[in-house]
Each structure stands twice: as C-alpha cells, then as structure tokens.
Design a protein around this motif. Structure first.
Motif, PDB file in Angstrom:
ATOM      1  N   ARG A 185      -1.283  10.075   4.931  1.00 47.11           N
ATOM      2  CA  ARG A 185      -1.867   9.032   5.787  1.00 47.11           C
ATOM      3  C   ARG A 185      -3.282   9.397   6.234  1.00 47.11           C
ATOM      4  O   ARG A 185      -4.111   8.515   6.475  1.00 47.11           O
ATOM      5  CB  ARG A 185      -0.983   8.792   7.014  1.00 47.11           C
ATOM      6  N   ALA A 186      -3.568  10.691   6.355  1.00 50.88           N
ATOM      7  CA  ALA A 186      -4.925  11.098   6.717  1.00 50.88           C
ATOM      8  C   ALA A 186      -5.912  10.686   5.628  1.00 50.88           C
ATOM      9  O   ALA A 186      -7.044  10.290   5.920  1.00 50.88           O
ATOM     10  CB  ALA A 186      -4.984  12.606   6.944  1.00 50.88           C
ATOM     11  N   GLU A 231       0.289   6.293  13.557  1.00 47.94           N
ATOM     12  CA  GLU A 231       0.582   7.722  13.612  1.00 47.94           C
ATOM     13  C   GLU A 231       0.136   8.451  12.345  1.00 47.94           C
ATOM     14  O   GLU A 231       0.444   8.042  11.235  1.00 47.94           O
ATOM     15  CB  GLU A 231       2.086   7.935  13.801  1.00 47.94           C
ATOM     16  N   VAL A 232      -0.599   9.548  12.548  1.00 47.48           N
ATOM     17  CA  VAL A 232      -0.961  10.430  11.436  1.00 47.48           C
ATOM     18  C   VAL A 232      -0.504  11.865  11.671  1.00 47.48           C
ATOM     19  O   VAL A 232      -0.345  12.632  10.724  1.00 47.48           O
ATOM     20  CB  VAL A 232      -2.482  10.409  11.157  1.00 47.48           C
ATOM     21  N   THR A 233      -0.323  12.264  12.931  1.00 46.84           N
ATOM     22  CA  THR A 233       0.238  13.586  13.229  1.00 46.84           C
ATOM     23  C   THR A 233       1.197  13.457  14.406  1.00 46.84           C
ATOM     24  O   THR A 233       1.154  12.485  15.162  1.00 46.84           O
ATOM     25  CB  THR A 233      -0.844  14.633  13.605  1.00 46.84           C
ATOM     26  N   SER A 234       2.055  14.456  14.544  1.00 43.80           N
ATOM     27  CA  SER A 234       2.929  14.526  15.713  1.00 43.80           C
ATOM     28  C   SER A 234       3.191  15.989  16.015  1.00 43.80           C
ATOM     29  O   SER A 234       3.008  16.855  15.152  1.00 43.80           O
ATOM     30  CB  SER A 234       4.253  13.793  15.457  1.00 43.80           C
ATOM     31  N   CYS A 235       3.615  16.266  17.233  1.00 38.78           N
ATOM     32  CA  CYS A 235       3.917  17.639  17.627  1.00 38.78           C
ATOM     33  C   CYS A 235       5.079  17.633  18.611  1.00 38.78           C
ATOM     34  O   CYS A 235       5.011  16.978  19.654  1.00 38.78           O
ATOM     35  CB  CYS A 235       2.690  18.295  18.260  1.00 38.78           C
ATOM     36  N   SER A 236       6.145  18.343  18.265  1.00 44.20           N
ATOM     37  CA  SER A 236       7.374  18.329  19.071  1.00 44.20           C
ATOM     38  C   SER A 236       7.764  19.720  19.539  1.00 44.20           C
ATOM     39  O   SER A 236       7.661  20.700  18.785  1.00 44.20           O
ATOM     40  CB  SER A 236       8.544  17.759  18.251  1.00 44.20           C
ATOM     41  N   ASN A 237       8.227  19.793  20.775  1.00 44.13           N
ATOM     42  CA  ASN A 237       8.895  20.986  21.285  1.00 44.13           C
ATOM     43  C   ASN A 237      10.393  20.692  21.260  1.00 44.13           C
ATOM     44  O   ASN A 237      10.862  19.776  21.941  1.00 44.13           O
ATOM     45  CB  ASN A 237       8.439  21.313  22.705  1.00 44.13           C
ATOM     46  N   THR A 238      11.127  21.447  20.454  1.00 41.30           N
ATOM     47  CA  THR A 238      12.576  21.236  20.352  1.00 41.30           C
ATOM     48  C   THR A 238      13.345  22.241  21.217  1.00 41.30           C
ATOM     49  O   THR A 238      14.567  22.332  21.104  1.00 41.30           O
ATOM     50  CB  THR A 238      13.047  21.327  18.889  1.00 41.30           C
ATOM     51  N   THR A 239      12.627  22.956  22.066  1.00 37.33           N
ATOM     52  CA  THR A 239      13.195  23.979  22.969  1.00 37.33           C
ATOM     53  C   THR A 239      14.184  24.868  22.202  1.00 37.33           C
ATOM     54  O   THR A 239      13.872  25.332  21.113  1.00 37.33           O
ATOM     55  CB  THR A 239      13.807  23.344  24.235  1.00 37.33           C
ATOM     56  N   ASP A 240      15.391  25.103  22.752  1.00 35.52           N
ATOM     57  CA  ASP A 240      16.329  26.019  22.074  1.00 35.52           C
ATOM     58  C   ASP A 240      17.346  25.273  21.214  1.00 35.52           C
ATOM     59  O   ASP A 240      18.294  25.875  20.704  1.00 35.52           O
ATOM     60  CB  ASP A 240      17.059  26.889  23.105  1.00 35.52           C
ATOM     61  N   PHE A 241      17.164  23.966  21.027  1.00 35.38           N
ATOM     62  CA  PHE A 241      18.145  23.119  20.347  1.00 35.38           C
ATOM     63  C   PHE A 241      18.381  23.559  18.903  1.00 35.38           C
ATOM     64  O   PHE A 241      19.528  23.752  18.475  1.00 35.38           O
ATOM     65  CB  PHE A 241      17.649  21.677  20.387  1.00 35.38           C
ATOM     66  N   GLN A 242      17.321  23.717  18.125  1.00 37.58           N
ATOM     67  CA  GLN A 242      17.474  24.109  16.730  1.00 37.58           C
ATOM     68  C   GLN A 242      17.918  25.556  16.592  1.00 37.58           C
ATOM     69  O   GLN A 242      18.749  25.878  15.729  1.00 37.58           O
ATOM     70  CB  GLN A 242      16.155  23.885  15.984  1.00 37.58           C
ATOM     71  N   ALA A 243      17.390  26.442  17.423  1.00 38.42           N
ATOM     72  CA  ALA A 243      17.750  27.857  17.335  1.00 38.42           C
ATOM     73  C   ALA A 243      19.245  28.061  17.572  1.00 38.42           C
ATOM     74  O   ALA A 243      19.900  28.866  16.898  1.00 38.42           O
ATOM     75  CB  ALA A 243      16.935  28.678  18.330  1.00 38.42           C
ATOM     76  N   ARG A 244      19.811  27.334  18.524  1.00 43.30           N
ATOM     77  CA  ARG A 244      21.250  27.437  18.782  1.00 43.30           C
ATOM     78  C   ARG A 244      22.048  26.973  17.566  1.00 43.30           C
ATOM     79  O   ARG A 244      23.028  27.617  17.169  1.00 43.30           O
ATOM     80  CB  ARG A 244      21.639  26.593  20.000  1.00 43.30           C
ATOM     81  N   GLY A 270       0.790  -1.215   0.000  1.00 42.12           N
ATOM     82  CA  GLY A 270       0.000   0.000   0.000  1.00 42.12           C
ATOM     83  C   GLY A 270       0.827   1.271   0.000  1.00 42.12           C
ATOM     84  O   GLY A 270       1.967   1.300  -0.446  1.00 42.12           O
ATOM     85  N   MET A 271       0.214   2.328   0.555  1.00 40.68           N
ATOM     86  CA  MET A 271       0.788   3.670   0.498  1.00 40.68           C
ATOM     87  C   MET A 271       1.146   4.210   1.881  1.00 40.68           C
ATOM     88  O   MET A 271       1.360   5.409   2.044  1.00 40.68           O
ATOM     89  CB  MET A 271      -0.220   4.627  -0.157  1.00 40.68           C
ATOM     90  N   PHE A 272       1.216   3.324   2.886  1.00 40.90           N
ATOM     91  CA  PHE A 272       1.403   3.822   4.242  1.00 40.90           C
ATOM     92  C   PHE A 272       2.820   4.351   4.472  1.00 40.90           C
ATOM     93  O   PHE A 272       3.017   5.389   5.097  1.00 40.90           O
ATOM     94  CB  PHE A 272       1.095   2.723   5.265  1.00 40.90           C
TER      95      PHE A 272
END
Length: 399
Positions: free
Chosen positions: A371-372, A332-345, A257-259
C-alpha cells in the motif's frame, strides 16, 4: 491468553474491559467453565488419597479399593473433560483493551491523534494502477480475483521501498529476518489469530500448515516454548515476507485496483520486551513508522483504534493512514500493536528475571506494505522520492 488468576481476582474489572471488545459473554463462559473444573479438583484429589493404603490391605479393603479406583477413573475423565472445556473457553477470550483505547467497534470510531503534511493539489488525479504497471487481468487468469503483477519500474519501486524500510528499522536496532510463511496450527493459535481469524487464513490441509497473513506469526513463534533471560531483552526483529489473506467478509470492499488483495509483501517489526518497558516501546515503534513516512514525503494521519475494532491479541493499536488522492481519504498503511503478555502466555514464552519467571510483552508494527507503493504513485503521480534512488528505484515510474 489472559491471566486467568488475575481475572478471577478482579472479575468485574476484567468483564467491563472485555465488554468493550464485545467479549463479556465469552468471559462469563470462561469463568463458568473454570468453576466447573475447580469444583472437580478436590474430589479427584480426595479419591487419589483414599486409594493409597499403608501396609497389606485386607480383603474388605481390596474390594473397597476397587470401587474407589472405578470412581477415580470416572472422576478423572470428568476432570479432563472440564479442563479441555476451560482451555477452549480460555482460547476464545481476547486480550482486554488498554484504558486509552477509545470506545467503539468500527474504523469510524478511531480517534485521530494528529495529521502530518498536506494532501497534494493535483491537476489530474490518477489511481495507482493507471500510473504504474499492474497486470490485473493477466493475474486474474492465472490466480483469480484480488491478485496482481507488479512489472518493470513499478516492481523496482516496490523493492526499493522494502529495502529502504528494512534499513530504516535496522538502524534503530531491529535484526532483519526472512521468516517462513508456512506455519503449524500451534503458531496460529499461539499468536491469537486462531480461532477468531481462521476464516481469513489459507490452509494446506494435507500438510497441516497455514499461510501466514503477517510475519508477526513466525517471528512471535520463533521463541515458542523458550525461557528468555531478562538480560537478552528487548529482542527486536524486522521480518520481510510475502503475506496471504483470504479477505473473507470483504466482498464489495476495495474491489478495484491493488488496495485489498490476497497476496502482498510486508516489512514488519516484532519485539519481545520486559513488561515494564512495553508502552515506551510502543511509542518508539510508532515514531519509527512516522519517521519513515516523513522521509517518503507522504501526507498522513495517526489514529488510536477503537477497542471493539482491535484484533484479539491487541491491547492497543495505533494506525497510520496515508492520503490516497483517488479515494479522497486517508487509508491505513501501517499499524502498531502492543499485545502485552497475551501472545507470550499462549506460546509458552517466559523471561527469567530477579523476580522469577514471567511472560514478556510482545509488540508488532507494520513498517510498509504494498500500500505504501500505491500511496507514493498516487501522491507523486509517478515521480519517485530521492531517498529511494540508492535502493534501485527509478527516477520516475512509467507504465
């Protein structure tokens, strides 16, 4: 990257947190490299000061100066090598997990928070590709395995889902963006996908560019190297893009399939925000994802992802998994992450506030992917939710 100064001051605490991500050894290697670099700095500073003479030097002083300069050159080369080793070690250390992320290192260790809706009681269960029109064999001839065409009503349904999702978050204050999908290496390193995820990324070696697996990369790097005014924040973006993943290490997983495919479309939220507001924003973004699935009428569950299953940038991630009748489980179809200051640094992004310059926090959240579309087809067996009709979706999907 992590705050090295804070890590030095609280070594045991940071090591214990990073051990939950399996990164204790990487942290130890970083501290060792940092100590080697710091030990060399006073020697270089001393040699530099001794090469500065007042007045006209004597012949003896000139001879001594020449020796000092040779020692300084060697010491500076050693310091530069130590600094490069420290920076390489720093790039390999992930963001420590938030205390609320559960222990564990696989998707089975995620902690379920709640469920919404009941799985449908279907007289006949059909997989999405048996309902919609997906040209998988033709795609395999054109592009290889794990590619597919969406055709006709199925394509119209997908386009309606993306536009519906964009409107949903735009009403919540997110600015729509159509970002580039090819980026330079510094964007991949800056967002934390390199070095850990490099095996999953397609590279255009001749051009020095990489195909992104999420618009998070381009949205985060949009302000790379900039100083943002505190009054501008939060900056909320909603990106729509085609995404590419090699799925290295996924042999034997979801091959039908397409998953799990190499190319898919995604609507993604991305936020730059004051660190003091980021955890409230994380909850708000998860709520927006849930609201969208509620409007679509999909049954789902919400899980808190285990620390060892988080990617390098994330301190905490909440996944939402929709029910897939053909698999008889939530996926899993959605996710939400807090990357704090890791990416900004890593990206050199700072915010200017009353307390001076500091890195903002960044968050990312998937609104919908292909997937939705699969979940809609399977749960409603071709019927289309009314909320998608204004966006051009058919009343029913026919293959």
């Amino acid at each position: 990257m992590i705050d090295l100064k804070a890590a030095r001051a609280n070594r045991a605490e940071w090591r214990a947190a990073l051990a939950r991500k399996g990164a204790a050894d990487a942290f130890d290697a970083l501290l060792a490299a940092d100590e080697r670099w710091r030990a060399l700095v006073p020697r270089v500073d001393d040699l530099r000061s001794r090469t500065k003479l007042k007045g006209k030097p004597t012949p003896e002083q000139l001879e001594q100066l020449q020796t000092l300069k040779e020692q300084l050159r060697a010491a500076e080369e050693e310091l530069a090598a130590a600094e490069a080793a420290r920076d390489e070690a720093l790039a390999s250390v992930p963001n420590p997990p938030h205390p609320s992320a559960p222990d564990g290192d696989s998707e089975d260790d995620a902690v379920e928070l709640h469920r919404v809706g009941e799985p449908p009681a279907l007289a006949e269960v059909r997989e999405a590709t048996e309902i919609g029109r997906f040209e998988l064999e033709r795609a395999a001839r054109v592009s290889g395995s794990r590619f597919g065409y969406m055709v006709g009503d199925t394509a119209l349904l997908a386009l309606a889902v993306y536009r519906f999702a964009i409107d949903h978050v735009a009403r919540a204050g997110f600015t729509p963006v159509l970002p580039p999908v090819l980026v330079r290496e510094e964007a991949m390193v800056g967002t934390g996908f390199f070095p850990t995820e490099k095996s999953n990324i397609y590279e255009l070696e001749a051009d020095g560019l990489f195909l992104t697996g999420t618009s998070e990369v381009a949205l985060a790097a949009m302000h790379m190297g900039e100083i943002l005014d505190e009054a501008e924040l939060p900056l909320r973006y909603c990106g729509f893009s085609t995404c590419f993943r090699r799925e290295a290490g996924a042999a034997g997983k979801d091959t039908r399939g397409m998953f799990r495919v190499h190319q898919f479309n995604k609507v993604e939220m991305f936020v730059f925000i004051d660190p003091r507001e980021s955890w409230a924003e994380h909850e708000r973004m998860v709520a927006l994802e849930e609201e969208l699935l509620d409007k679509l009428g999909l049954p789902y569950r919400v899980v808190n992802v285990a620390a060892g299953d988080l990617g390098a940038p994330a301190a905490k991630k909440i996944d939402i998994e929709a029910w897939f009748p053909s698999q008889q489980r939530y996926r899993e179809v959605t996710s939400c992450s807090n990357t704090t200051d890791f990416q900004a640094r890593r990206l050199g992004i700072r915010m200017r506030g009353a307390g001076g310059l500091e890195p903002p926090h960044t968050l990312n959240g998937t609104v919908v992917t292909d997937r939705a579309v699969l979940a809609l087809l399977e749960n409603f067996q071709g019927e289309v939710p009314d909320v998608l009709r204004p966006y051009g979706a058919p009343q029913r999907v026919e293959s």
